[in-house]
Design a protein around this motif. Structure first.
Motif, PDB file in Angstrom:
ATOM      1  N   GLY A  50      11.024   0.551  -8.786  1.00  0.00           N
ATOM      2  CA  GLY A  50      10.381   1.113 -10.033  1.00  0.00           C
ATOM      3  C   GLY A  50      11.191   2.013 -10.777  1.00  0.00           C
ATOM      4  N   GLY A  51      11.196   1.823 -12.355  1.00  0.00           N
ATOM      5  CA  GLY A  51      12.046   2.647 -13.040  1.00  0.00           C
ATOM      6  C   GLY A  51      11.386   3.583 -13.884  1.00  0.00           C
ATOM      7  N   GLY A  52       9.998   4.126 -13.399  1.00  0.00           N
ATOM      8  CA  GLY A  52       9.319   4.979 -14.245  1.00  0.00           C
ATOM      9  C   GLY A  52       9.836   6.312 -13.956  1.00  0.00           C
ATOM     10  N   ILE A  63       8.017  -5.561 -16.864  1.00  0.00           N
ATOM     11  CA  ILE A  63       6.853  -4.706 -16.642  1.00  0.00           C
ATOM     12  C   ILE A  63       7.484  -3.329 -17.123  1.00  0.00           C
ATOM     13  N   GLY A  64       6.531  -2.937 -18.095  1.00  0.00           N
ATOM     14  CA  GLY A  64       6.699  -1.779 -18.775  1.00  0.00           C
ATOM     15  C   GLY A  64       6.379  -0.304 -17.934  1.00  0.00           C
ATOM     16  N   ILE A  65       7.082   0.552 -18.214  1.00  0.00           N
ATOM     17  CA  ILE A  65       6.648   1.950 -17.497  1.00  0.00           C
ATOM     18  C   ILE A  65       5.117   2.459 -18.375  1.00  0.00           C
ATOM     19  N   ILE A  66       4.466   3.302 -17.678  1.00  0.00           N
ATOM     20  CA  ILE A  66       3.165   3.837 -18.157  1.00  0.00           C
ATOM     21  C   ILE A  66       3.272   4.372 -19.429  1.00  0.00           C
ATOM     22  N   GLY A  67       4.527   4.981 -19.612  1.00  0.00           N
ATOM     23  CA  GLY A  67       4.899   6.061 -20.935  1.00  0.00           C
ATOM     24  C   GLY A  67       4.086   6.967 -21.501  1.00  0.00           C
ATOM     25  N   VAL A  68       3.293   7.564 -20.559  1.00  0.00           N
ATOM     26  CA  VAL A  68       2.605   8.860 -20.701  1.00  0.00           C
ATOM     27  C   VAL A  68       3.133   9.950 -19.664  1.00  0.00           C
ATOM     28  N   GLY A  69       2.558  11.229 -19.784  1.00  0.00           N
ATOM     29  CA  GLY A  69       3.080  12.322 -18.801  1.00  0.00           C
ATOM     30  C   GLY A  69       4.156  12.920 -19.459  1.00  0.00           C
ATOM     31  N   GLU A  70       3.826  13.768 -20.295  1.00  0.00           N
ATOM     32  CA  GLU A  70       4.762  14.448 -21.192  1.00  0.00           C
ATOM     33  C   GLU A  70       4.550  16.113 -20.997  1.00  0.00           C
ATOM     34  N   THR A 126       6.155   1.701  -8.198  1.00  0.00           N
ATOM     35  CA  THR A 126       5.963   0.683  -8.890  1.00  0.00           C
ATOM     36  C   THR A 126       4.499   0.978  -9.920  1.00  0.00           C
ATOM     37  N   GLY A 127       4.167   2.156  -9.909  1.00  0.00           N
ATOM     38  CA  GLY A 127       3.045   2.620 -10.631  1.00  0.00           C
ATOM     39  C   GLY A 127       1.625   2.529  -9.958  1.00  0.00           C
ATOM     40  N   PHE A 128       0.698   2.259 -10.792  1.00  0.00           N
ATOM     41  CA  PHE A 128      -0.668   2.292 -10.146  1.00  0.00           C
ATOM     42  C   PHE A 128      -0.796   1.099  -9.090  1.00  0.00           C
ATOM     43  N   GLY A 145       0.809  -0.102  -6.626  1.00  0.00           N
ATOM     44  CA  GLY A 145       1.549   0.199  -5.502  1.00  0.00           C
ATOM     45  C   GLY A 145       1.899  -0.985  -4.657  1.00  0.00           C
ATOM     46  N   GLN A 146       2.967  -1.766  -5.244  1.00  0.00           N
ATOM     47  CA  GLN A 146       3.084  -3.217  -4.554  1.00  0.00           C
ATOM     48  C   GLN A 146       3.549  -2.945  -3.268  1.00  0.00           C
ATOM     49  N   LEU A 147       4.327  -2.048  -2.936  1.00  0.00           N
ATOM     50  CA  LEU A 147       4.799  -1.887  -1.578  1.00  0.00           C
ATOM     51  C   LEU A 147       3.689  -1.116  -0.628  1.00  0.00           C
ATOM     52  N   ALA A 179       5.899   6.323  -0.733  1.00  0.00           N
ATOM     53  CA  ALA A 179       5.329   6.223  -2.147  1.00  0.00           C
ATOM     54  C   ALA A 179       5.426   7.238  -2.902  1.00  0.00           C
ATOM     55  N   VAL A 180       5.919   7.152  -4.201  1.00  0.00           N
ATOM     56  CA  VAL A 180       6.138   8.381  -5.226  1.00  0.00           C
ATOM     57  C   VAL A 180       5.423   7.831  -6.483  1.00  0.00           C
ATOM     58  N   GLY A 181       4.723   8.920  -6.885  1.00  0.00           N
ATOM     59  CA  GLY A 181       4.213   8.656  -8.465  1.00  0.00           C
ATOM     60  C   GLY A 181       3.019   7.975  -8.255  1.00  0.00           C
TER      61      GLY A 181
HETATM   62  C1  LIG Z   1      -3.336   9.310 -19.383  1.00  0.00           C
HETATM   63  C2  LIG Z   1      -2.299   9.813 -18.306  1.00  0.00           C
HETATM   64  C3  LIG Z   1      -1.600  10.945 -18.884  1.00  0.00           C
HETATM   65  C4  LIG Z   1      -0.766  11.570 -18.078  1.00  0.00           C
HETATM   66  N1  LIG Z   1      -0.140  12.937 -18.116  1.00  0.00           N
HETATM   67  C5  LIG Z   1       0.770  13.319 -17.219  1.00  0.00           C
HETATM   68  C6  LIG Z   1       1.218  14.817 -17.677  1.00  0.00           C
HETATM   69  O1  LIG Z   1       0.991  15.223 -18.450  1.00  0.00           O
HETATM   70  N2  LIG Z   1       1.837  15.105 -16.814  1.00  0.00           N
HETATM   71  C7  LIG Z   1       2.364  14.738 -15.640  1.00  0.00           C
HETATM   72  O2  LIG Z   1       3.045  15.027 -14.799  1.00  0.00           O
HETATM   73  N3  LIG Z   1       1.857  13.322 -15.425  1.00  0.00           N
HETATM   74  C8  LIG Z   1       1.105  12.831 -16.085  1.00  0.00           C
HETATM   75  N4  LIG Z   1       0.495  11.574 -15.851  1.00  0.00           N
HETATM   76  C9  LIG Z   1       1.301  10.820 -15.065  1.00  0.00           C
HETATM   77  C10 LIG Z   1       2.635  10.265 -14.992  1.00  0.00           C
HETATM   78  O3  LIG Z   1       2.683   9.374 -16.322  1.00  0.00           O
HETATM   79  C11 LIG Z   1       3.154   9.491 -14.068  1.00  0.00           C
HETATM   80  O4  LIG Z   1       3.192  10.129 -12.938  1.00  0.00           O
HETATM   81  C12 LIG Z   1       4.462   9.180 -14.347  1.00  0.00           C
HETATM   82  O5  LIG Z   1       4.844   8.494 -15.740  1.00  0.00           O
HETATM   83  C13 LIG Z   1       5.160   8.225 -13.286  1.00  0.00           C
HETATM   84  O6  LIG Z   1       4.870   7.081 -13.389  1.00  0.00           O
HETATM   85  P1  LIG Z   1       5.398   5.968 -12.324  1.00  0.00           P
HETATM   86  O7  LIG Z   1       6.838   6.061 -12.584  1.00  0.00           O
HETATM   87  O8  LIG Z   1       4.702   6.300 -10.967  1.00  0.00           O
HETATM   88  O9  LIG Z   1       4.855   4.590 -12.810  1.00  0.00           O
HETATM   89  P2  LIG Z   1       5.271   3.510 -14.041  1.00  0.00           P
HETATM   90  O10 LIG Z   1       5.662   4.481 -15.239  1.00  0.00           O
HETATM   91  O11 LIG Z   1       4.110   2.949 -14.125  1.00  0.00           O
HETATM   92  O12 LIG Z   1       6.470   2.969 -13.776  1.00  0.00           O
HETATM   93  C14 LIG Z   1       6.339   1.551 -12.779  1.00  0.00           C
HETATM   94  C15 LIG Z   1       7.776   1.106 -12.686  1.00  0.00           C
HETATM   95  O13 LIG Z   1       7.669   0.090 -11.823  1.00  0.00           O
HETATM   96  C16 LIG Z   1       8.182  -1.071 -12.233  1.00  0.00           C
HETATM   97  N5  LIG Z   1       7.690  -2.363 -11.544  1.00  0.00           N
HETATM   98  C17 LIG Z   1       6.222  -2.365 -11.373  1.00  0.00           C
HETATM   99  N6  LIG Z   1       6.259  -3.547 -10.478  1.00  0.00           N
HETATM  100  C18 LIG Z   1       7.546  -4.209 -10.422  1.00  0.00           C
HETATM  101  C19 LIG Z   1       8.047  -5.293  -9.912  1.00  0.00           C
HETATM  102  N7  LIG Z   1       6.942  -6.301  -9.308  1.00  0.00           N
HETATM  103  N8  LIG Z   1       9.199  -5.536  -9.607  1.00  0.00           N
HETATM  104  C20 LIG Z   1      10.219  -4.695 -10.303  1.00  0.00           C
HETATM  105  N9  LIG Z   1       9.679  -3.613 -10.891  1.00  0.00           N
HETATM  106  C21 LIG Z   1       8.379  -3.212 -10.803  1.00  0.00           C
HETATM  107  C22 LIG Z   1       8.107  -1.003 -13.508  1.00  0.00           C
HETATM  108  O14 LIG Z   1       9.002  -1.968 -14.442  1.00  0.00           O
HETATM  109  C23 LIG Z   1       8.376   0.405 -13.847  1.00  0.00           C
HETATM  110  O15 LIG Z   1       9.632   0.588 -14.050  1.00  0.00           O
HETATM  111  C24 LIG Z   1      -0.193  10.945 -16.836  1.00  0.00           C
HETATM  112  C25 LIG Z   1      -0.928   9.756 -16.528  1.00  0.00           C
HETATM  113  C26 LIG Z   1      -1.785   9.134 -17.345  1.00  0.00           C
HETATM  114  C27 LIG Z   1      -2.437   7.699 -16.807  1.00  0.00           C
END
Ligand SMILES: Cc1cc2nc3c(=O)[nH]c(=O)nc-3n(C[C@H](O)[C@H](O)[C@H](O)COP(=O)(O)OP(=O)(O)OC[C@H]3O[C@@H](n4cnc5c(N)ncnc54)[C@H](O)[C@@H]3O)c2cc1C
Length: 503
Positions: A12-14, A43-50, A217-219, A221-223, A331-333
């Motif tokens: 996961g590269g979020g 699969i994109g990143i969630i792209g919020v969390g600013e 892997t985001g919400f 939690g594939q692993l 698990a992180v994130g």
């Molecule tokens: C509405 C909203 C507002 C938020 N606001 C804040 C904020 O103000 N401050 C804050 O600290 N946090 C905030 N957050 C939380 C924040 O967005 C996340 O904690 C942060 O972006 C980290 O996300 P992540 O890296 O865990 O997941 P994601 O960004 O979803 O990344 C998941 C990664 O996993 C990869 N992936 C998934 N499945 C596979 C697969 N099968 N094979 C290979 N790669 C895979 C994808 O390609 C992607 O790179 C907010 C969240 C939400 C929903």
């Protein structure tokens, strides 16, 4: 059981994956640990969390990223607190700032505690937190939290940033620390006979093997959730929001260093100022309003009803995994849990999880005892954040929709939060109760007091009586003079941001 870690695969590269990669590389790359981050090109990143909390500053310092480099690269601004607007209908309490505490506050916080405590006992004293904290003044005057070297106090601050750009910056930074980056979509996770992850299989049939895995892997939690079947403990019965709609609007000409959280009819809206745009999002409960209606309400709030500004819609689940480190997987994130974004705590949780994992691993080589203590610690932190955020909703005095009435009367709150609320209502000092309930594991005493006082949880004005001279020992004029004198040391926020861009 102990595990030795030589090859880490981060899936996961979020933002979470890249924070983990940077911290692990900073601590372990020179010990010969090989780190590979795998992310899907599809699969994109969630792209919020600013928005962040102050510990992100420590993270950037730990990995060696300079503000003058990363902030302009991510269109970042400073953040010294969150202004909560329209959460309360109590007269005089329609808004307040939850400040990031800093050292000069030690001179004024005792006055806040004193006044607030006696006001709860029925004495007519100023108990609104906005009169007592330096960072509130920095917000009012739009100043940056950067004092000159001869200002003898530490100032705490966080940031606002473009989350996509931050991920890209951290990816480049991690590459400089030797982290390998691979694009592939993982479709299968193979376990060994002991139930540990053996390898990841990609959609092209390749196998990726490590001896330790990080699930970012985001919400989904594939692993941790899907492969290792770790249960997810939902807290949707105490936090009703599950959806968000997001818009960008034009940048402010003069940027105040705060996030604004405005309560709307079915949730709340964030306003996060970056140097090139303002990020806006409405977080609401789809059980009380449909998505179109929520978007219309938000457009109207932003004055965008007649414009075709593009909206993004998101859905999320609130809760946490029962454990965060299971077998040979951390698990992180979002894969480990999410307690809605009201206090912008998610990235801090990522950082804390990775730092504590490294610490626990270094001490115990992955022993069961260290793993269990680690899991308990992180879960306590999640639960303390959950209770603080639930408290925002539970004490809101809004009743203008079914949503707010349900929030205000929700009895499905934890025993620990219930005991804090009872202690406050009984006019007690809540410090001991916070410690007893371990609710200061994340937000300190002052934050809890600001939350309850800032929403006006006091006797009504008619019930208050003038206090004695002793009760009136702290003069608001004197406190304001001190705070304004301190504030004279800080530069305008816009000037500080321009200086960063100029290098
Ligand atoms: C509405 C909203 C507002 C938020 N606001 C804040 C904020 O103000 N401050 C804050 O600290 N946090 C905030 N957050 C939380 C924040 O967005 C996340 O904690 C942060 O972006 C980290 O996300 P992540 O890296 O865990 O997941 P994601 O960004 O979803 O990344 C998941 C990664 O996993 C990869 N992936 C998934 N499945 C596979 C697969 N099968 N094979 C290979 N790669 C895979 C994808 O390609 C992607 O790179 C907010 C969240 C939400 C929903």
């Amino acid at each position: 059981m102990t595990q030795s870690i030589n090859r880490i695969v981060i899936l996961g590269g979020g933002t979470a994956g890249w924070i983990a990669a940077n911290l692990m590389a900073t601590h372990w790359a020179d010990k010969g640990v090989e780190i590979t981050l795998v992310e899907s090109p599809d699969i994109g990143i969630i792209g919020v969390g600013e928005g962040s909390t102050p510990p992100l500053k420590g993270f950037m310092q730990t990995i060696g990223a300079k503000e003058s480099e990363w902030m302009p690269a991510c269109n970042a601004t400073y953040k010294v607190g969150i202004t909560f607007k329209d959460w309360s209908v109590k007269p005089g309490f329609s808004q307040y700032v939850h400040p990031f505490l800093c050292q000069p506050d030690q001179f004024t916080a005792p006055a806040f505690f004193h006044n607030s405590f006696l006001r709860r006992k029925g004495v007519d004293l100023e108990g609104h937190p906005d009169h007592f904290f330096l960072t509130t003044e920095l917000i009012r005057q739009k100043l940056a939290p950067l004092a000159p070297p001869n200002f003898p106090f530490e100032i705490n601050y966080g940031y606002h940033f473009d989350s996509g750009l931050l991920g890209q910056y951290l990816a480049r930074f991690a590459a400089g620390k030797g982290v390998k980056h691979q694009y592939a979509t993982v479709t299968e996770v193979l376990l060994d006979s002991a139930g540990n992850i053996d390898c990841l299989v990609t959609d092209s049939g390749d196998k990726i093997k490590g001896d330790f895995y990080v699930d970012s892997t985001g919400f989904k939690g594939q692993l941790i959730q899907q492969a290792l079947k770790e249960p997810f403990l939902s807290c949707a019965d105490s936090l009703f929001n599950d959806s968000a709609v997001v818009f960008a609007t034009e940048a402010d000409q003069d940027i105040a260093p705060h996030t604004v959280s405005t309560a709307l009819k079915y949730g709340w809206a964030w306003r996060i100022p970056l140097t090139n745009r303002v990020g806006n999002g409405y977080v609401y409960s789809s059980a009380f309003v449909d998505h179109d209606q929520a978007e219309t309400e938000f457009r109207s709030h932003l004055g965008l009803l007649d414009k075709d500004t593009e909206a993004r819609r998101l859905q999320f689940k609130v809760g946490r995994g029962a454990r965060h480190w299971v077998k040979n997987c951390l698990a992180v994130g979002l894969s480990q849990g999410f307690i809605e974004p009201l206090e912008a705590t998610a990235l801090d949780m990522v950082q804390e999880t990775v730092v504590r994992f490294i610490e626990a691993y270094n001490q115990g080589n992955g022993s069961d005892q260290h793993r269990e203590a680690f899991n308990q610690r992180i879960s306590n932190r999640f639960d303390a954040v959950r209770d603080y955020i639930v408290c925002h909703y539970r004490i809101s005095s809004r009743t203008d929709s079914e949503y707010w009435r349900a929030c205000g009367s929700n009895e499905k709150i934890s025993m620990s939060l219930r005991s804090i609320l009872m202690s406050w209502m009984a006019g007690n000092n809540i410090t001991d109760e916070l410690e007893k309930q371990k609710l200061d594991a994340y937000f300190p005493n002052v934050s809890w007091n600001c939350l309850l006082a800032g929403k006006g949880i006091y006797p009504s004005q008619e019930q208050l009586k003038p206090g004695s001279e002793l009760a009136n020992q702290y003069k608001i004029d004197g406190i304001q003079r001190f705070i304004q004198g301190c504030a004279m040391n800080f530069p305008p926020h816009m000037q500080a941001l321009a200086q960063l861009r100029a290098g």
